[in-house]
Write a protein that holds these residues in place. Structure first.
Motif, PDB file in Angstrom:
ATOM      1  N   ASP A 118      -4.333  -0.765  20.486  1.00 19.46           N
ATOM      2  CA  ASP A 118      -3.047  -1.248  19.974  1.00 19.46           C
ATOM      3  C   ASP A 118      -2.866  -0.939  18.490  1.00 19.46           C
ATOM      4  N   LEU A 119      -3.924  -1.089  17.713  1.00 16.61           N
ATOM      5  CA  LEU A 119      -3.830  -0.812  16.280  1.00 16.61           C
ATOM      6  C   LEU A 119      -3.594   0.670  16.026  1.00 16.61           C
ATOM      7  N   LEU A 120      -4.400   1.512  16.652  1.00 20.27           N
ATOM      8  CA  LEU A 120      -4.374   2.941  16.329  1.00 20.27           C
ATOM      9  C   LEU A 120      -3.234   3.703  16.977  1.00 20.27           C
ATOM     10  N   LEU A 121      -2.767   3.256  18.123  1.00 22.16           N
ATOM     11  CA  LEU A 121      -1.776   4.048  18.844  1.00 22.16           C
ATOM     12  C   LEU A 121      -0.363   3.491  18.776  1.00 22.16           C
ATOM     13  N   HIS A 122      -0.122   2.574  17.862  1.00 23.53           N
ATOM     14  CA  HIS A 122       1.260   2.168  17.607  1.00 23.53           C
ATOM     15  C   HIS A 122       1.970   3.387  17.013  1.00 23.53           C
ATOM     16  N   PRO A 123       3.184   3.690  17.444  1.00 24.60           N
ATOM     17  CA  PRO A 123       3.845   4.933  17.001  1.00 24.60           C
ATOM     18  C   PRO A 123       3.916   5.122  15.485  1.00 24.60           C
ATOM     19  N   VAL A 124       4.248   4.101  14.728  1.00 24.72           N
ATOM     20  CA  VAL A 124       4.350   4.262  13.271  1.00 24.72           C
ATOM     21  C   VAL A 124       2.962   4.400  12.665  1.00 24.72           C
ATOM     22  N   ARG A 125       2.005   3.582  13.105  1.00 26.25           N
ATOM     23  CA  ARG A 125       0.645   3.688  12.560  1.00 26.25           C
ATOM     24  C   ARG A 125       0.019   5.033  12.918  1.00 26.25           C
ATOM     25  N   LEU A 126       0.311   5.537  14.108  1.00 25.84           N
ATOM     26  CA  LEU A 126      -0.202   6.854  14.498  1.00 25.84           C
ATOM     27  C   LEU A 126       0.348   7.937  13.572  1.00 25.84           C
ATOM     28  N   ARG A 127       1.611   7.844  13.208  1.00 27.45           N
ATOM     29  CA  ARG A 127       2.204   8.826  12.288  1.00 27.45           C
ATOM     30  C   ARG A 127       1.593   8.725  10.889  1.00 27.45           C
ATOM     31  N   ILE A 128       1.278   7.514  10.452  1.00 30.91           N
ATOM     32  CA  ILE A 128       0.615   7.333   9.145  1.00 30.91           C
ATOM     33  C   ILE A 128      -0.760   7.998   9.186  1.00 30.91           C
ATOM     34  N   ILE A 129      -1.504   7.754  10.249  1.00 32.15           N
ATOM     35  CA  ILE A 129      -2.826   8.364  10.412  1.00 32.15           C
ATOM     36  C   ILE A 129      -2.702   9.882  10.425  1.00 32.15           C
ATOM     37  N   GLN A 130      -1.734  10.396  11.182  1.00 31.68           N
ATOM     38  CA  GLN A 130      -1.540  11.844  11.254  1.00 31.68           C
ATOM     39  C   GLN A 130      -1.144  12.426   9.895  1.00 31.68           C
ATOM     40  N   ALA A 131      -0.359  11.684   9.131  1.00 24.93           N
ATOM     41  CA  ALA A 131       0.060  12.165   7.806  1.00 24.93           C
ATOM     42  C   ALA A 131      -1.138  12.317   6.870  1.00 24.93           C
ATOM     43  N   LEU A 132      -2.164  11.506   7.069  1.00 20.78           N
ATOM     44  CA  LEU A 132      -3.320  11.534   6.180  1.00 20.78           C
ATOM     45  C   LEU A 132      -4.465  12.406   6.694  1.00 20.78           C
ATOM     46  N   LEU A 133      -4.318  12.961   7.895  1.00 22.76           N
ATOM     47  CA  LEU A 133      -5.351  13.860   8.408  1.00 22.76           C
ATOM     48  C   LEU A 133      -5.507  15.059   7.491  1.00 22.76           C
ATOM     49  N   GLY A 134      -6.701  15.626   7.454  1.00 23.13           N
ATOM     50  CA  GLY A 134      -6.938  16.792   6.611  1.00 23.13           C
ATOM     51  C   GLY A 134      -7.302  16.404   5.198  1.00 23.13           C
ATOM     52  N   ASP A 135      -7.898  15.228   5.037  1.00 17.83           N
ATOM     53  CA  ASP A 135      -8.382  14.764   3.732  1.00 17.83           C
ATOM     54  C   ASP A 135      -7.261  14.611   2.708  1.00 17.83           C
ATOM     55  N   ARG A 136      -6.089  14.208   3.185  1.00 28.38           N
ATOM     56  CA  ARG A 136      -4.971  13.988   2.264  1.00 28.38           C
ATOM     57  C   ARG A 136      -5.084  12.598   1.645  1.00 28.38           C
ATOM     58  N   ARG A 137      -4.591  12.485   0.432  1.00 29.82           N
ATOM     59  CA  ARG A 137      -4.503  11.205  -0.264  1.00 29.82           C
ATOM     60  C   ARG A 137      -3.047  11.026  -0.642  1.00 29.82           C
ATOM     61  N   MET A 138      -2.489   9.871  -0.263  1.00 26.29           N
ATOM     62  CA  MET A 138      -1.060   9.661  -0.494  1.00 26.29           C
ATOM     63  C   MET A 138      -0.790   8.226  -0.896  1.00 26.29           C
ATOM     64  N   THR A 139       0.208   8.066  -1.767  1.00 24.40           N
ATOM     65  CA  THR A 139       0.710   6.729  -2.079  1.00 24.40           C
ATOM     66  C   THR A 139       1.650   6.307  -0.955  1.00 24.40           C
ATOM     67  N   THR A 140       1.987   5.036  -0.940  1.00 23.51           N
ATOM     68  CA  THR A 140       2.954   4.574   0.051  1.00 23.51           C
ATOM     69  C   THR A 140       4.304   5.239  -0.194  1.00 23.51           C
ATOM     70  N   ALA A 141       4.630   5.504  -1.443  1.00 24.54           N
ATOM     71  CA  ALA A 141       5.890   6.201  -1.745  1.00 24.54           C
ATOM     72  C   ALA A 141       5.875   7.613  -1.167  1.00 24.54           C
ATOM     73  N   ALA A 142       4.750   8.308  -1.261  1.00 23.60           N
ATOM     74  CA  ALA A 142       4.651   9.650  -0.685  1.00 23.60           C
ATOM     75  C   ALA A 142       4.716   9.587   0.838  1.00 23.60           C
ATOM     76  N   LEU A 143       4.076   8.578   1.423  1.00 21.29           N
ATOM     77  CA  LEU A 143       4.175   8.392   2.875  1.00 21.29           C
ATOM     78  C   LEU A 143       5.620   8.119   3.274  1.00 21.29           C
ATOM     79  N   ALA A 144       6.317   7.303   2.484  1.00 21.04           N
ATOM     80  CA  ALA A 144       7.715   6.981   2.784  1.00 21.04           C
ATOM     81  C   ALA A 144       8.580   8.240   2.740  1.00 21.04           C
ATOM     82  N   ALA A 145       8.293   9.143   1.813  1.00 15.73           N
ATOM     83  CA  ALA A 145       9.054  10.391   1.733  1.00 15.73           C
ATOM     84  C   ALA A 145       8.782  11.267   2.957  1.00 15.73           C
TER      85      ALA A 145
END
Length: 180
Positions: A10-37
């Motif tokens: 439930d934690l990992l496969l929620h659609p929004v949380r899954l997209r956050i995880i996918q956005a950070l794949l590949g050793d990316r570092r992002m602020t919440t503002a960058a994630l929001a963009a």
């Protein structure tokens, strides 16, 4: 980062949380503002709530903090081991749990492909986009060797970080036996 492992399907496969995880794949570092963009279709309040849930579970870790207009802006990175289900968690899942998890996985994949197509300047050849299915006849030993070969190919490139001339590419694999 909290040390208590509270990850679950439930934690990992929620659609929004899954997209956050996918956005950070590949050793990316992002602020919440960058994630929001990057996830511009997700409301700010919703994004902050899901980032907090992932951080509380140890899936996201804070890699930096800075003051911005009186508030603390955190930079997050993915703590990959916490973003994956372990063997025990996978074994405890029912067929219905696996079906639900796979549907969430495929839905996330479809949504990402839709966002790619909606960019307006899509060129599958130029962008290196492809999808196909192939049948291989393999013994268990041959299959194990095939998976080891794939793992070696991925691991040889997984350490590549962002730099000039590199494009972040998402590679998705699904391995399963053919059932008549």
């Amino acid at each position: 980062m909290k040390t208590t492992k509270t990850t679950s399907v439930d934690l990992l496969l929620h659609p929004v949380r899954l997209r956050i995880i996918q956005a950070l794949l590949g050793d990316r570092r992002m602020t919440t503002a960058a994630l929001a963009a990057e996830l511009s279709d997700v409301s700010t309040a919703t994004l902050y709530r899901h980032v907090a849930a992932l951080a509380d579970a140890g899936v996201l870790e804070v890699t930096g903090e800075q003051r911005v207009r009186g508030a603390v802006e955190r930079t997050y990175a993915l703590h990959l081991p916490a973003a994956q289900l372990d063997e025990e968690e996978l074994a405890a899942m029912t067929p219905g749990d696996h079906r639900q998890a796979f549907m969430a996985f495929v839905a996330g994949l479809l949504a990402g492909f839709d966002r790619y197509l909606e960019r307006g300047d899509t060129d599958l050849r130029r962008d290196g986009v492809g999808y196909r299915q192939t049948a291989l006849w393999l013994s268990d030993e041959e299959f194990a060797a095939f998976v080891a070969d794939l793992r070696a190919v991925f691991e040889a490139r997984a350490a590549n970080g962002p730099r000039e001339g590199r494009t972040r590419r998402m590679v998705t694999t699904v391995l399963m036996p053919s059932v008549p």
